[in-house]
Design a protein around this motif. Structure first.
Motif, PDB file in Angstrom:
ATOM      1  N   MET A   1      43.375  48.963  45.071  1.00 22.08           N
ATOM      2  CA  MET A   1      42.137  48.299  45.452  1.00 22.08           C
ATOM      3  C   MET A   1      41.568  47.544  44.256  1.00 22.08           C
ATOM      4  O   MET A   1      41.351  48.147  43.201  1.00 22.08           O
ATOM      5  CB  MET A   1      41.154  49.353  45.934  1.00 22.08           C
ATOM      6  N   THR A   2      41.345  46.251  44.388  1.00 26.16           N
ATOM      7  CA  THR A   2      40.840  45.488  43.258  1.00 26.16           C
ATOM      8  C   THR A   2      39.327  45.655  43.147  1.00 26.16           C
ATOM      9  O   THR A   2      38.685  46.147  44.058  1.00 26.16           O
ATOM     10  CB  THR A   2      41.148  43.992  43.453  1.00 26.16           C
ATOM     11  N   VAL A   3      38.795  45.226  42.008  1.00 28.50           N
ATOM     12  CA  VAL A   3      37.347  45.311  41.838  1.00 28.50           C
ATOM     13  C   VAL A   3      36.700  44.310  42.793  1.00 28.50           C
ATOM     14  O   VAL A   3      37.038  43.129  42.784  1.00 28.50           O
ATOM     15  CB  VAL A   3      36.963  44.983  40.380  1.00 28.50           C
ATOM     16  N   PRO A   4      35.772  44.773  43.658  1.00 24.64           N
ATOM     17  CA  PRO A   4      35.184  43.856  44.614  1.00 24.64           C
ATOM     18  C   PRO A   4      34.268  42.854  43.924  1.00 24.64           C
ATOM     19  O   PRO A   4      33.724  43.130  42.862  1.00 24.64           O
ATOM     20  CB  PRO A   4      34.385  44.780  45.527  1.00 24.64           C
ATOM     21  N   HIS A   5      34.107  41.695  44.534  1.00 25.77           N
ATOM     22  CA  HIS A   5      33.243  40.672  43.945  1.00 25.77           C
ATOM     23  C   HIS A   5      32.092  40.392  44.896  1.00 25.77           C
ATOM     24  O   HIS A   5      32.117  40.801  46.062  1.00 25.77           O
ATOM     25  CB  HIS A   5      34.060  39.406  43.689  1.00 25.77           C
ATOM     26  N   ALA A   6      31.085  39.705  44.381  1.00 21.10           N
ATOM     27  CA  ALA A   6      29.909  39.422  45.208  1.00 21.10           C
ATOM     28  C   ALA A   6      30.285  38.528  46.380  1.00 21.10           C
ATOM     29  O   ALA A   6      30.995  37.543  46.220  1.00 21.10           O
ATOM     30  CB  ALA A   6      28.853  38.755  44.349  1.00 21.10           C
ATOM     31  N   HIS A   7      29.841  38.885  47.541  1.00 20.90           N
ATOM     32  CA  HIS A   7      30.105  38.096  48.740  1.00 20.90           C
ATOM     33  C   HIS A   7      28.811  38.082  49.535  1.00 20.90           C
ATOM     34  O   HIS A   7      28.186  39.130  49.708  1.00 20.90           O
ATOM     35  CB  HIS A   7      31.236  38.754  49.541  1.00 20.90           C
ATOM     36  N   PRO A   8      28.400  36.906  49.996  1.00 24.36           N
ATOM     37  CA  PRO A   8      27.093  36.849  50.659  1.00 24.36           C
ATOM     38  C   PRO A   8      27.046  37.586  51.996  1.00 24.36           C
ATOM     39  O   PRO A   8      25.982  38.008  52.423  1.00 24.36           O
ATOM     40  CB  PRO A   8      26.856  35.351  50.852  1.00 24.36           C
ATOM     41  N   ALA A   9      28.178  37.745  52.666  1.00 24.81           N
ATOM     42  CA  ALA A   9      28.166  38.387  53.983  1.00 24.81           C
ATOM     43  C   ALA A   9      28.198  39.910  53.846  1.00 24.81           C
ATOM     44  O   ALA A   9      28.715  40.443  52.866  1.00 24.81           O
ATOM     45  CB  ALA A   9      29.361  37.922  54.798  1.00 24.81           C
ATOM     46  N   HIS A  10      27.652  40.585  54.849  1.00 25.32           N
ATOM     47  CA  HIS A  10      27.617  42.046  54.846  1.00 25.32           C
ATOM     48  C   HIS A  10      29.040  42.608  55.003  1.00 25.32           C
ATOM     49  O   HIS A  10      29.862  42.019  55.721  1.00 25.32           O
ATOM     50  CB  HIS A  10      26.729  42.532  55.998  1.00 25.32           C
ATOM     51  N   PRO A  11      29.339  43.745  54.356  1.00 29.33           N
ATOM     52  CA  PRO A  11      30.688  44.323  54.483  1.00 29.33           C
ATOM     53  C   PRO A  11      31.146  44.510  55.920  1.00 29.33           C
ATOM     54  O   PRO A  11      32.321  44.287  56.228  1.00 29.33           O
ATOM     55  CB  PRO A  11      30.546  45.675  53.778  1.00 29.33           C
ATOM     56  N   LEU A  12      30.214  44.917  56.806  1.00 25.53           N
ATOM     57  CA  LEU A  12      30.616  45.132  58.196  1.00 25.53           C
ATOM     58  C   LEU A  12      31.092  43.828  58.833  1.00 25.53           C
ATOM     59  O   LEU A  12      32.095  43.800  59.557  1.00 25.53           O
ATOM     60  CB  LEU A  12      29.449  45.716  59.005  1.00 25.53           C
ATOM     61  N   ALA A  13      30.376  42.725  58.533  1.00 22.15           N
ATOM     62  CA  ALA A  13      30.768  41.424  59.085  1.00 22.15           C
ATOM     63  C   ALA A  13      32.140  41.025  58.558  1.00 22.15           C
ATOM     64  O   ALA A  13      32.993  40.521  59.304  1.00 22.15           O
ATOM     65  CB  ALA A  13      29.727  40.371  58.710  1.00 22.15           C
ATOM     66  N   ARG A  14      32.375  41.295  57.268  1.00 23.16           N
ATOM     67  CA  ARG A  14      33.676  40.939  56.678  1.00 23.16           C
ATOM     68  C   ARG A  14      34.796  41.787  57.247  1.00 23.16           C
ATOM     69  O   ARG A  14      35.903  41.316  57.503  1.00 23.16           O
ATOM     70  CB  ARG A  14      33.607  41.076  55.157  1.00 23.16           C
ATOM     71  N   LEU A  15      34.475  43.059  57.472  1.00 19.97           N
ATOM     72  CA  LEU A  15      35.494  43.949  58.042  1.00 19.97           C
ATOM     73  C   LEU A  15      35.810  43.543  59.484  1.00 19.97           C
ATOM     74  O   LEU A  15      36.979  43.501  59.890  1.00 19.97           O
ATOM     75  CB  LEU A  15      35.000  45.401  57.992  1.00 19.97           C
ATOM     76  N   CYS A  16      34.743  43.218  60.248  1.00 16.86           N
ATOM     77  CA  CYS A  16      34.966  42.775  61.633  1.00 16.86           C
ATOM     78  C   CYS A  16      35.776  41.486  61.638  1.00 16.86           C
ATOM     79  O   CYS A  16      36.704  41.316  62.430  1.00 16.86           O
ATOM     80  CB  CYS A  16      33.626  42.542  62.335  1.00 16.86           C
ATOM     81  N   GLY A  17      35.399  40.551  60.732  1.00 20.42           N
ATOM     82  CA  GLY A  17      36.125  39.286  60.635  1.00 20.42           C
ATOM     83  C   GLY A  17      37.597  39.527  60.336  1.00 20.42           C
ATOM     84  O   GLY A  17      38.491  38.939  60.974  1.00 20.42           O
ATOM     85  N   GLY A  18      37.857  40.417  59.372  1.00 18.12           N
ATOM     86  CA  GLY A  18      39.241  40.742  59.007  1.00 18.12           C
ATOM     87  C   GLY A  18      39.986  41.359  60.174  1.00 18.12           C
ATOM     88  O   GLY A  18      41.153  41.023  60.437  1.00 18.12           O
ATOM     89  N   ALA A  19      39.316  42.272  60.894  1.00 16.83           N
ATOM     90  CA  ALA A  19      39.956  42.935  62.034  1.00 16.83           C
ATOM     91  C   ALA A  19      40.297  41.922  63.129  1.00 16.83           C
ATOM     92  O   ALA A  19      41.370  41.983  63.743  1.00 16.83           O
ATOM     93  CB  ALA A  19      39.043  44.023  62.579  1.00 16.83           C
ATOM     94  N   ILE A  20      39.392  40.977  63.343  1.00 17.80           N
ATOM     95  CA  ILE A  20      39.634  39.958  64.376  1.00 17.80           C
ATOM     96  C   ILE A  20      40.828  39.077  63.986  1.00 17.80           C
ATOM     97  O   ILE A  20      41.711  38.780  64.798  1.00 17.80           O
ATOM     98  CB  ILE A  20      38.350  39.100  64.594  1.00 17.80           C
ATOM     99  N   LEU A  21      40.863  38.672  62.721  1.00 16.76           N
ATOM    100  CA  LEU A  21      41.985  37.832  62.263  1.00 16.76           C
ATOM    101  C   LEU A  21      43.306  38.602  62.331  1.00 16.76           C
ATOM    102  O   LEU A  21      44.354  38.033  62.667  1.00 16.76           O
ATOM    103  CB  LEU A  21      41.735  37.342  60.835  1.00 16.76           C
ATOM    104  N   LEU A  22      43.235  39.907  62.026  1.00 15.65           N
ATOM    105  CA  LEU A  22      44.440  40.744  62.098  1.00 15.65           C
ATOM    106  C   LEU A  22      44.950  40.777  63.545  1.00 15.65           C
ATOM    107  O   LEU A  22      46.162  40.632  63.798  1.00 15.65           O
ATOM    108  CB  LEU A  22      44.130  42.158  61.606  1.00 15.65           C
ATOM    109  N   CYS A  23      44.018  40.931  64.484  1.00 16.51           N
ATOM    110  CA  CYS A  23      44.409  40.916  65.903  1.00 16.51           C
ATOM    111  C   CYS A  23      45.038  39.569  66.252  1.00 16.51           C
ATOM    112  O   CYS A  23      46.040  39.502  66.974  1.00 16.51           O
ATOM    113  CB  CYS A  23      43.194  41.167  66.798  1.00 16.51           C
TER     114      CYS A  23
END
Lengths: 228, 222
Positions: free
Chosen positions: B1-23
């Motif tokens: 796991m790399t060191v996370p960087h600042a991202h304006p979106a909430h982690p849940l939104a990013r995780l949902c986005g990632g899950a959708i793209l994975l699907c």
């Protein structure tokens, strides 16, 4: 101390690990009273950890074990464990959250405490253990000694009736051992501490049980009678 | 796991986005020419969405390509590309979050409580094991005096005899600790969060990319 209630009773308890042909604990009988601090002494492989695990229902046993007046059976496991605080010899194994404060607070929320209240109380416990500054740290980042203190905080925070501690002083530096011994000595819960550190045991315990090859060979209040 | 960087979106939104793209990656048809074009595009979208650093991006692609190279030979380029794209989407999502953000995001996922608890613990233990693996590797390097490619090879050889027994022993102890501490009886509460425009943007943007990828991959282009 004779009138105090019994918090742990072993009656002719034997424990055998699966696949083994010998008992890790054999015919063990002992009693511990409320608030009593007992050191479980013995060399490596003498059965100290097995005895602690049997008391927490983590290993199957023969004979009877009562914790705070409750017979240890499958149906009573949850009730018994609510009354116990357990410290594993490898503290990392019992840290289940990526943030120290969440991990300690979990011990309270499982007992029905509200989230905010649990966090406040956990912060106080971490302060008392000298690791208050690590509340927001990830357990992965901590040293062994710090992990030990965090795991201990999680085991102590819900004020259990009985504490089962497996080698709590292991890998701590001398000041850390002294501080931990002082903390245990002043703690009101009954404690069964597995250790082979006689100096540490003398500092925080008032009774000493020696195990050899899974059997209790001495039960005394004089540590001078014990040689490892 | 790399060191996370600042991202304006909430982690849940990013995780949902990632899950959708994975699907999207998993559903997209990899047997068509359009599918072969679309799959890398979805992976690239995930890298951009998660704001993956250029160096991490390059490493990820190189490692993934090497890993899936045998699949190209043994199966087909389509299967390899699908696997590689899905792996990139998954790793880019997880590595951009960090353990705490990932934990917070998983708690809020709209999944059954038991599934969330299992995933939480898998993520947590994965990080513990990653660090354990690093320690084993360091011990091998120090004791065997080997480093670099040979060190990696020695580590790979040690996996079944050193790493696996340790993992099994640890799994046993962790299971005991979970029992002892009542893990599974309750789901840790999630702190409340207010969704902002960027959070919706991440989720609906990902949904758009995934739907477009699935639709476009079904087209047969020559």
């Amino acid at each position: 101390m004779t009138d105090l209630p019994i918090v742990l009773r072993f009656d002719d308890v034997s424990v055998r690990h699966s696949g083994s042909h010998v008992d890790a604990i054999h015919g063990c009988s002992l009693e511990m009273k409320e608030g009593e601090h007992v050191a479980l002494l013995g060399l490596n492989g003498s059965g100290k950890t097995s005895l602690l695990m049997a008391a927490a229902g983590l290993l199957p046993h023969e004979g009877t074990i009562d914790v705070d007046g409750i017979r240890l059976e499958n149906s009573s496991l949850a009730e018994v464990r609510r009354r116990i605080g357990f410290l594993f010899s490898t503290p990392e194994d019992q840290l289940l959250f990526p943030r120290v404060l969440d991990d300690v607070a979990f011990s309270l929320t499982t007992q029905g405490r509200k989230e905010g209240e649990a966090r406040e109380e956990s912060e106080r416990m971490l302060e008392a253990m000298g690791v208050g500054a690590l509340a927001n740290a990830a357990p992965y980042e901590l040293s062994f000694g710090q992990k030990m203190r965090v795991a201990l905080s999680g085991a102590l925070v819900h004020k259990p009736r009985l504490l089962l501690l497996d080698e709590p002083s292991g890998a701590l530096d001398p000041p850390g051992k002294r501080a931990l011994a002082a903390l245990f000595a002043a703690h009101p819960s009954a404690m069964l501490i597995a250790t082979h550190d006689l100096v540490f045991a003398e500092r925080c315990c008032d009774r000493f049980i020696l195990l050899e090859a899974g059997k209790v060979v001495r039960d005394t209040v004089q540590i001078g009678e014990i040689t490892l | 796991m790399t060191v996370p960087h600042a991202h304006p979106a909430h982690p849940l939104a990013r995780l949902c986005g990632g899950a959708i793209l994975l699907c999207g990656c998993l559903v997209a048809d990899h047997t068509t020419v359009a599918g072969l074009i679309v799959l890398p595009a979805v992976a690239l979208s995930a890298l951009l969405l998660q704001r993956t650093r250029l160096t991490s991006m390059a490493r990820l692609m190189l490692a993934g390509t090497l890993f899936y190279l045998p699949v190209v030979v043994l199966a087909s380029p389509g299967v390899a590309l699908k696997g590689l794209s899905a792996a990139i989407v998954g790793v880019a999502t997880v590595s951009s979050l960090g353990p705490q953000a990932l934990h917070d995001a998983i708690i809020r996922m709209p999944l059954p409580a038991l599934v969330r608890l299992l995933v939480l613990q898998m993520v947590h233990q994965a990080e513990v094991l990653r660090r354990e693996s690093v320690r084993i590797h360091q011990a091998l390097v120090v004791r065997g005096g080997v480093d670099g490619i040979r060190g990696i090879w020695e580590f790979a050889k040690a996996i079944p005899v050193v790493w696996l027994p340790r993992v099994l022993f640890r799994a046993d102890r962790v299971g005991m600790a979970m029992d002892m501490r009542g893990y599974g009886a309750i789901v840790p509460a999630a702190r409340s969060v207010r969704w902002r425009g960027i959070d919706f943007g991440v989720v609906f943007g990902s949904l758009g990319v995934a739907v477009a990828a699935v639709w476009f991959s079904a087209l047969v282009l020559i």
